[in-house]
Design a protein around this motif. Sequence first.
Motif, PDB file in Angstrom:
ATOM      1  N   ASP A   1       0.861  -1.185   0.000  1.00 33.29           N
ATOM      2  CA  ASP A   1       0.000   0.000   0.000  1.00 33.29           C
ATOM      3  C   ASP A   1       0.891   1.226   0.000  1.00 33.29           C
TER       4      ASP A   1
ATOM      5  N   GLU B   1       1.208   7.650   2.987  1.00 34.12           N
ATOM      6  CA  GLU B   1       0.707   9.007   2.764  1.00 34.12           C
ATOM      7  C   GLU B   1       1.829   9.925   2.261  1.00 34.12           C
TER       8      GLU B   1
ATOM      9  N   GLU C   1      -3.855   6.600  -7.259  1.00 32.86           N
ATOM     10  CA  GLU C   1      -2.776   6.501  -6.256  1.00 32.86           C
ATOM     11  C   GLU C   1      -1.417   6.712  -6.922  1.00 32.86           C
TER      12      GLU C   1
ATOM     13  N   LEU D   1      -2.240  -1.168  -7.909  1.00 33.10           N
ATOM     14  CA  LEU D   1      -2.696   0.095  -7.310  1.00 33.10           C
ATOM     15  C   LEU D   1      -3.801   0.701  -8.167  1.00 33.10           C
ATOM     16  N   ASP D   2      -4.492   1.690  -7.581  1.00 28.89           N
ATOM     17  CA  ASP D   2      -5.450   2.480  -8.335  1.00 28.89           C
ATOM     18  C   ASP D   2      -4.661   3.536  -9.112  1.00 28.89           C
TER      19      ASP D   2
END
Length: 353
Positions: free
Chosen positions: A15, A18, A81, A77-78
């Motif tokens: 993932d 941030e 992102e 991933l999207d």
Amino acid sequence: MPMSPGRRPFGLSLDPLEGESLAGFALRLAHRLHISPHELARLTGLTEQDRLGRARASLSTRLTPAEIKNFAATTRLDPREVRAMTLEPLASRYPPAARSVANVRAGNVYSMHADRWLFPTTARYCPRCLAGDGSDIQHAHGGPWQILWRLPVVFACPRHEVFLEHLCPRCQKPVNFSNRAQLFPRPAASGVHPAHCRTSTVRDTKTGRHDDPCGASLAHDPLHHHRPGPGLLALQRKILRLLRPGGPKQPAQQYFTELILLAGLVMICWPRVQAVGTTRQLAEAVAQHLAIHEGTDSPLYRSTGAPVDAFVCAGLLQVTDRLLAADDLREALAALAPEENRNRSGIPPTRHL
Ligand SMILES: [Zn+2]
Ligand SMILES: [Zn+2]
């Protein structure tokens, strides 16, 4: 747009953290997959546009829609992102990012190095952020290398209340110093922890080959002797608020345009302005920086370009921000104008002495 033939999603991904940059994410994923960053770039399509098959530094500025699609598909991933790991979302708020994105879009992948208020690659880091947040995944592969660390106006980490660093504590070279044209230094070196220095150590004079990457941990205690005080943290938070997606774009654009223009003027006019609104240590650091770099023409250190040292840059921006906030900007700037111009303008020079 179909995925290029022969390209398959990895069985394992990560993932994004941030604020993480493309280079930072790729370093962590390559480390997790036990492959080199170059191999990861090749497998995700990042090397396709380059004649020499390299992952160029310009990828961290902007990716083409095809590059986003391929990278997202292989890393699971999207696409949103992936785009968020580049400078593109900052372009509407930070004018040097807009110029850099426009250059890359136009195919001028090297002229992006020309902007004095944008580092060509990540040039600063927070050692506490790179140490990770204590979670297993960050313990194993390090914390986020942040995309915002390419912006000279980001000089401190408000979460950890430290100045950003730019030197490696062991080799004493700026991070990412080895090769600013590529997305990662030493891309073929595998097994280097993402939070460790990848800078090449000394070149072997006999063979001409570089030694291994330095490998020192960048998750060290801060090297700067000072910590940012409340004034500088407030300035940093204001700057980060203006850069945040979702807020109004026009005020941010205007603020950074004026800040950069005026910072250049302040550097030219130093030390006439040094008394305005900063601490003695910061003023001395700025003066020292300007004295050292007077006359050098290295793009990173040119005297009206952003100082790479976060402490110096913070002092410069603090002086500049206070000038911008003056009730009467014209009056505040008059002190910076050469005296002969002031005479010509009819303003009695005594007022400025
Ligand atoms: Zn931090
Ligand atoms: Zn090093």
